[in-house]
Design a protein around this motif. Structure first.
Motif, PDB file in Angstrom:
ATOM      1  N   SER A  75       0.796  -1.040   0.025  1.00 46.63           N
ATOM      2  CA  SER A  75       0.083   0.032  -0.185  1.00 46.63           C
ATOM      3  C   SER A  75       0.967   1.370   0.164  1.00 46.63           C
ATOM      4  CB  SER A  75      -0.699  -0.084   1.075  1.00 46.63           C
ATOM      5  OG  SER A  75      -2.323  -0.247   0.799  1.00 46.63           O
ATOM      6  N   TYR A 120       0.328   5.465   0.308  1.00 44.75           N
ATOM      7  CA  TYR A 120      -0.518   6.730   0.578  1.00 44.75           C
ATOM      8  C   TYR A 120       0.263   7.940   0.143  1.00 44.75           C
ATOM      9  CZ  TYR A 120      -2.042   3.049   3.927  1.00 44.75           C
ATOM     10  OH  TYR A 120      -2.549   1.806   4.390  1.00 44.75           O
ATOM     11  N   TYR A 156      -0.042  12.174   0.976  1.00 40.26           N
ATOM     12  CA  TYR A 156      -0.755  13.216   1.930  1.00 40.26           C
ATOM     13  C   TYR A 156       0.007  14.532   1.500  1.00 40.26           C
ATOM     14  CZ  TYR A 156      -2.450   9.951   5.477  1.00 40.26           C
ATOM     15  OH  TYR A 156      -3.202   8.990   6.161  1.00 40.26           O
ATOM     16  N   GLN A 208       0.885  18.477   3.212  1.00 42.73           N
ATOM     17  CA  GLN A 208       1.037  18.901   4.249  1.00 42.73           C
ATOM     18  C   GLN A 208       1.290  20.515   3.938  1.00 42.73           C
ATOM     19  OE1 GLN A 208       4.672  18.495   6.768  1.00 42.73           O
ATOM     20  NE2 GLN A 208       3.340  18.878   8.580  1.00 42.73           N
ATOM     21  N   LEU A 261      -2.124  18.169   7.605  1.00 42.48           N
ATOM     22  CA  LEU A 261      -1.652  16.874   6.883  1.00 42.48           C
ATOM     23  C   LEU A 261      -3.148  16.334   6.261  1.00 42.48           C
ATOM     24  CD1 LEU A 261       0.877  15.153   9.252  1.00 42.48           C
ATOM     25  CD2 LEU A 261       1.056  15.195   6.746  1.00 42.48           C
ATOM     26  N   PHE A 270      -4.924  13.679   3.804  1.00 37.84           N
ATOM     27  CA  PHE A 270      -4.892  12.537   3.013  1.00 37.84           C
ATOM     28  C   PHE A 270      -5.390  12.777   1.698  1.00 37.84           C
ATOM     29  CE2 PHE A 270      -4.935   8.339   1.863  1.00 37.84           C
ATOM     30  CZ  PHE A 270      -6.290   7.802   1.363  1.00 37.84           C
ATOM     31  N   GLN A 309      -4.921   6.563  -1.516  1.00 42.20           N
ATOM     32  CA  GLN A 309      -4.250   5.395  -1.356  1.00 42.20           C
ATOM     33  C   GLN A 309      -4.332   4.611  -2.562  1.00 42.20           C
ATOM     34  OE1 GLN A 309      -6.065   2.991   1.633  1.00 42.20           O
ATOM     35  NE2 GLN A 309      -4.668   1.221   1.542  1.00 42.20           N
ATOM     36  N   LEU A 339       4.163  20.322   1.120  1.00 39.50           N
ATOM     37  CA  LEU A 339       5.188  19.460   1.339  1.00 39.50           C
ATOM     38  C   LEU A 339       4.342  18.130   1.144  1.00 39.50           C
ATOM     39  CD1 LEU A 339       8.057  18.680   2.150  1.00 39.50           C
ATOM     40  CD2 LEU A 339       7.240  18.617   4.486  1.00 39.50           C
ATOM     41  N   PHE A 384       3.823  14.290   1.059  1.00 34.79           N
ATOM     42  CA  PHE A 384       4.497  12.915   1.693  1.00 34.79           C
ATOM     43  C   PHE A 384       3.807  11.579   1.056  1.00 34.79           C
ATOM     44  CE2 PHE A 384       7.073  14.547   4.976  1.00 34.79           C
ATOM     45  CZ  PHE A 384       6.545  15.518   5.611  1.00 34.79           C
ATOM     46  N   SER A 392       2.524   0.767   3.745  1.00 36.64           N
ATOM     47  CA  SER A 392       1.994  -0.015   4.799  1.00 36.64           C
ATOM     48  C   SER A 392       1.919  -1.637   4.175  1.00 36.64           C
ATOM     49  CB  SER A 392       0.957   0.380   5.465  1.00 36.64           C
ATOM     50  OG  SER A 392      -0.154  -0.028   4.860  1.00 36.64           O
ATOM     51  N   LEU A 409       2.007   3.267   9.499  1.00 35.70           N
ATOM     52  CA  LEU A 409       2.312   3.760   8.221  1.00 35.70           C
ATOM     53  C   LEU A 409       3.792   4.501   8.301  1.00 35.70           C
ATOM     54  CD1 LEU A 409      -0.601   3.779   7.567  1.00 35.70           C
ATOM     55  CD2 LEU A 409      -0.476   6.041   6.409  1.00 35.70           C
ATOM     56  N   HIS A 410       4.652   4.002   7.364  1.00 38.17           N
ATOM     57  CA  HIS A 410       6.088   4.510   7.291  1.00 38.17           C
ATOM     58  C   HIS A 410       6.066   5.608   6.255  1.00 38.17           C
ATOM     59  CE1 HIS A 410       7.566   1.589  10.129  1.00 38.17           C
ATOM     60  NE2 HIS A 410       6.769   1.053   9.806  1.00 38.17           N
ATOM     61  N   PHE A 411       6.519   6.682   6.710  1.00 41.45           N
ATOM     62  CA  PHE A 411       6.679   8.096   5.706  1.00 41.45           C
ATOM     63  C   PHE A 411       7.978   8.147   4.980  1.00 41.45           C
ATOM     64  CE2 PHE A 411       2.538  10.100   6.166  1.00 41.45           C
ATOM     65  CZ  PHE A 411       2.025   9.300   7.260  1.00 41.45           C
ATOM     66  N   GLY A 412       7.752   8.625   3.916  1.00 42.62           N
ATOM     67  CA  GLY A 412       9.213   9.362   3.319  1.00 42.62           C
ATOM     68  C   GLY A 412       9.681  10.608   3.834  1.00 42.62           C
ATOM     69  N   ASN A 413      10.542  11.274   3.232  1.00 38.71           N
ATOM     70  CA  ASN A 413      11.135  12.712   3.593  1.00 38.71           C
ATOM     71  C   ASN A 413      10.215  13.639   2.995  1.00 38.71           C
ATOM     72  OD1 ASN A 413      12.644  11.854   5.770  1.00 38.71           O
ATOM     73  ND2 ASN A 413      14.321  11.616   4.543  1.00 38.71           N
TER      74      ASN A 413
END
Lengths: 114, 115
Positions: free
Chosen positions: B31, B33, B35, B37, B43, B45, B48, B88, B90, B94, B104-108
């Motif tokens: 998955s 996602y 986002y 910001q 933030l 959504f 997905q 920004l 993001f 997951s 969820l793990h986010f990129g920079n």
């Protein structure tokens, strides 16, 4: 739908003092709860999560949060803050059953005063 | 390091232009996602994807579109850009299994500036 309220947009705290960042959520279904941290010019990092079981959860860098179902809260606390804790903190929720997307609060900017 | 890779880090473009943001999820995650910001909206959504298919849609404008490719990387396309699109962006990933409680793990992020 779920929603998250972080009442404090900014919290200044003296170094080595305790801090509490407040988070309240609203949901008609069971949720998982998360705190993410965003350091300056970086992405979001998972700080801690509540999934089930003990209502008190801890992170590796001294933060803890307590899930309170009756008050629909998930406040973040640290007994003694350090300069390196300067960051923006986001509370987030997702449904236990169903889509895994996160709904975020508006964030709290924690500033540590030397 | 979250394992989620976003490129480019920064993007500066003019109003009316079109840009593409790229995201590679963590190894094994199905998955992705997106986002947004921004200072005034926080933030939000956007959308997905799960294993190539759109799974959920949020506050995504019609000028924006996304897709997930067979190798699971994803692209977010922003067109007819306006000043208000500066933000920004993001990407997060997951495993995508709805019964999983993985966070969820986010990129920079990609910082988009529209001038």
């Amino acid at each position: 739908a779920q929603s998250v309220t972080q009442l404090d947009s900014q919290v200044p705290v003296f170094e080595e003092a305790p801090v509490e960042l407040r988070c309240n959520y609203s949901s008609s279904v069971s949720v998982y709860l998360f705190w993410y941290v965003q350091y300056p010019n970086q992405g979001l990092q998972l700080l801690l999560k509540y999934l089930s079981g003990s209502t008190l959860v801890e992170s590796i860098n001294g933060f803890e949060a307590e899930f309170n179902k009756s008050q629909t809260s998930f406040h973040l606390r640290k007994p003694s803050v350090h300069i390196s804790d300067t960051a923006e903190y986001f509370c987030a929720v997702r449904r236990v059953f169903g889509n895994e997307k996160l709904t975020f609060g508006t964030g709290t900017r924690l500033t540590i005063i030397p | 390091d979250s394992g989620v890779t976003q490129t480019p880090k920064h993007l500066i473009t003019a109003t009316g232009q079109r840009v593409t943001l790229r995201c590679s999820p963590r190894s094994g995650d199905l998955s992705v996602y997106w986002y947004q910001q921004s200072l005034d909206q926080g933030l939000q959504f956007l959308i997905q994807y799960y294993n190539g298919e759109e799974r959920a849609k949020g506050n995504i404008l019609e000028r924006f579109s996304a897709q997930q490719f067979p190798d699971l990387h994803s692209e977010l396309n922003l067109s007819s850009l306006e000043l208000g699109d500066s933000a920004l962006y993001f990407c997060a990933s997951s495993p995508g299994d709805r019964s999983s409680n993985s966070p969820l793990h986010f990129g920079n992020g990609t910082r988009l500036t529209v001038t």
